[in-house]
Design a protein around this motif. Sequence first.
Motif, short mmCIF file in Angstrom:
data_model
loop_
_atom_site.label_atom_id
_atom_site.label_comp_id
_atom_site.label_asym_id
_atom_site.label_seq_id
_atom_site.Cartn_x
_atom_site.Cartn_y
_atom_site.Cartn_z
N ASN A 515 -44.67 73.02 8.28
CA ASN A 515 -44.92 71.82 9.07
C ASN A 515 -44.74 70.62 8.14
OD1 ASN A 515 -45.78 73.45 11.31
ND2 ASN A 515 -47.71 73.77 10.21
N TYR A 517 -43.65 66.51 6.97
CA TYR A 517 -43.57 65.09 7.29
C TYR A 517 -43.37 64.29 6.00
CZ TYR A 517 -48.46 64.42 5.74
OH TYR A 517 -49.63 64.36 5.01
N ARG A 535 -43.36 61.72 11.99
CA ARG A 535 -44.03 62.78 12.74
C ARG A 535 -44.01 64.07 11.92
NH1 ARG A 535 -40.72 60.91 17.01
NH2 ARG A 535 -41.86 59.79 18.63
N VAL A 536 -44.91 64.99 12.24
CA VAL A 536 -44.88 66.32 11.63
C VAL A 536 -43.84 67.15 12.38
CG1 VAL A 536 -46.19 68.41 11.10
CG2 VAL A 536 -47.32 66.17 11.00
N ARG A 538 -42.59 70.67 13.03
CA ARG A 538 -43.27 71.97 12.91
C ARG A 538 -42.31 73.15 12.71
NH1 ARG A 538 -49.04 72.66 15.33
NH2 ARG A 538 -49.79 70.53 15.34
N TRP A 545 -35.92 64.29 11.34
CA TRP A 545 -36.83 63.27 11.87
C TRP A 545 -36.08 62.18 12.62
CZ3 TRP A 545 -37.82 64.79 6.61
CH2 TRP A 545 -38.96 65.60 6.47
N GLU A 565 -46.27 69.07 3.19
CA GLU A 565 -46.50 70.15 4.15
C GLU A 565 -47.87 69.92 4.77
OE1 GLU A 565 -47.09 74.99 4.51
OE2 GLU A 565 -46.54 74.13 2.58
N LYS A 566 -47.91 69.80 6.10
CA LYS A 566 -49.16 69.52 6.81
C LYS A 566 -50.05 70.75 6.80
CE LYS A 566 -51.83 66.96 9.44
NZ LYS A 566 -52.45 65.75 8.89
N ASP A 582 -53.19 67.78 2.30
CA ASP A 582 -51.83 68.24 2.54
C ASP A 582 -51.11 68.42 1.21
OD1 ASP A 582 -52.30 68.14 5.24
OD2 ASP A 582 -51.50 66.12 5.48
#
Length: 855
Positions: A515, A517, A535-536, A538, A545, A565-566, A582
């Motif tokens: 995930n 961003y 935005r993340v 996934r 993006w 990485e979320k 994160d």
Amino acid sequence: MEPLSAHGLPRLSWIDTLYSNFNYNTDGYDGDGAEDGKSQDSSETLPYIDESPTMSPQLCVSQGPDGEAVSPSPLEGEVEKGLEMKKLVLSGFLASEEIYINQLEALVLPMRPLKAAATSSQPVLTMQQIETIFYKIQDIFEIHKEFYDALLPSIQRWDEKVTVGHLFQKLASQLGVYKAFVDNYKNAKETAEKCSQANIQFQKISENVRVKGPKDSKDSSTKSSMEDLLYKPIDRVTRSTLVLHDLLKHTPKDHPDFPLLQDALRISQNFLSSINEEIDPRRTAVTTPKGEARQLVKDGFLVEVSESSRKLRHVFLFTDLLLCAKMKKTSVGRHQQYECKWYIPLADLTFQTLDDSDSCPSIQVLPEHEIEEMKMKISVLKNEIQKEKKAPKGQSRAERLRKKMNEQESWLLLHSPTIPFRIHNKHGKSYLFLLSSDYERAEWKESIQKLQKKDLQACVLSSVELQVLTSSCFKLRTVHNIPVTTNKDDEETPGLYGFLHVIVRSATGFKESANLYCTLEVDSFGYFVSKAKTRVFRDTAEPQWNEEFEIELEGSQYLRILCYEKCFDKSMLNKDDNEIVDKIMGKGQVQLDPQTVQSKNWHMDVIEMNGIKVEFSMKFTSRDLSLKRTPSKKQSGVFGVKINVVTKRERSKVPYIVRQCIEEVEKRGIDEVGIYRISGVATDIQALKLAFDTNTKDILVMLSDMDINAIAGTLKLYFRELPEPLLTDRLYPAFMEGIALSDPAAKENCMMHLLRSLPEPNLMTFLILLEHLKRVAEKEPVNKMSLHNLGTVFGPTLLRPSESESAKGQHITCASDIWSHDVMAQVQVLLYYLQHPPISFAELKRNTLYFSTDV
């Protein structure tokens, strides 16, 4: 056998070469070189003339005693002589450039048949091996071929009007390709050696590379090894940097080339500095307990929280320990000295776990408005200093103002950082540093962890050893000055003021799906501030993006992109900032070169970070252009249309767009960190703009689905695109004079009267917005947006001089002056109303105290 240089002497290793030139470029410029009574001479470094048949060694002039690369004051006839010297320097460099291009071309030629063979039934090398060995060679060749083709005609038609600075500036701006080459160099060399040992055919190719001779040379070609040729790009940057020094010495300060060459030199020096920080073992200080040389890996100024207060420290990371020192005050004429505050052997150093963070001191954070107010004071001082320097006999006052500005910038340096960096001695106490961004924290952490992978032994230094090590820090340091602008040369670029448009496009190079961003940071007043977040994306290894952001710049010189990485694991909650921790996957930085980003076209670029490549585009709009209001030709929409036209059409007191955006932000964005400060995705904002302009029936559905930062951005855009600011052109001078009144009663009377003087739609909209911003600020502990933050965001949008007023102030020429001169007052006006008790429309209209708007 050690490869030979053109002089027949054993060549230094590529790391030694970079470092010897790095010393020439930095140590010789801050006075360190003269400490032991020796003058620093360019002959101590690799001379750039060894391949230049038209150059004479006498032309390689050493730098001046003060280290400044400036042209001497010409006597009669010296201008012509300087012009001739400049041509000679350029001619010599052009000759060596031709040889360099031929060497690069010699590398490119075998690459093509090797690639063709790789897809056949009898490959010499695999495609992966070819890509590794010849990484970026084609790009470097094309860059220098273009540079050579542009420089050659300039020298052929040489006179005093010929300019070449733009060519060197462009060459310097492409050094990112060299960075990628250097990062891969060791891998390329090792791969070439292994392939030579394993494959006789490739061994013959790599040992017998034919290099074309210069056009005027009798020798048609020479034989070289691939190993020697792969070294050439490493050597080239340092040679180019030396040439820039000599060109500056023979270029008058008033020549158009001078600032461009100076900028190219600064970029080159910064590049060499960053390369050396990553790859160069520092000079030895003392030996470690294992008998190995202890080397400096990294150093810098950090803010430590000690005894419940902030202290500025110079931190040194050696190969086996971390040392925290403070600069000792010394008497005039004596060299600076360091005093060791503490040290931790890397074998005993751990990073603070989440469970024991309570044992560290608490973080003291000042209200954001105090930080912003100090920035504005510094901006005003900068403006005053520039004026004094131009005034007759104003130098002494300028110096006093500079001293005051230094104190204010030092205060800002101490109080701005808020991101905790905790380290712990597993046998003792913990320490807390505060940094300005995740980027620095990751850099320090990665550098320490990389060293900890080695077989380290804990060490205890005796008092004598500690004294020797601390004393050596002065000579070993790579960061010499506290990062405040008063330490910078007056002729350095002031940075960009305005709006940077960035499209974060995609990323590749991830080993597995995650995930993902990105965040964007820019520097402001010596520190980096996070400005936008994608935005993340996934469960992907190739995120797309394609998100555009508008980032406000305040004297910015760099853009940083961090890829994360979320983490959705709630158990990983960080006690310091109440946010999930994160993981940083990669980080990179690009210089905001004014020549590149100020064109009307988008400038595409790639940042390479830990094997990850992030593609992005950017362009810059100055503050004047970005806030210039262009009325819409369509009277049917809402953007660019007079507010009274919109409210009359809608039969409302406040435009629908304002009411809906405010309602949505209060519904689900009031707790969002950085609401109204963090940029929304530009494509989302444009979609909402179109929906409001065409009165789409799906607006409410779009609003409920849209990212909240895009809705906040749409509201800001609406106010920015009004044909005249909400508080009107007519009243602008009165607002400026009213806010400057000293007497509180007079100020109150004036400021309230000015509100009553607004047209009704403007007043009603302003009061609605005012109460909304107050409600946002009530959540400051959560969203980090104070009244002052909000005033800074909205002030210049709601209140701005008309073009006729701006024309009166044309004496303000610098963008930073515009910021300090106008924006500070605009923010203060909005802040006055934000801090005022609730203002009701009915109460305003009842109170009819007279006060002339001609204050």
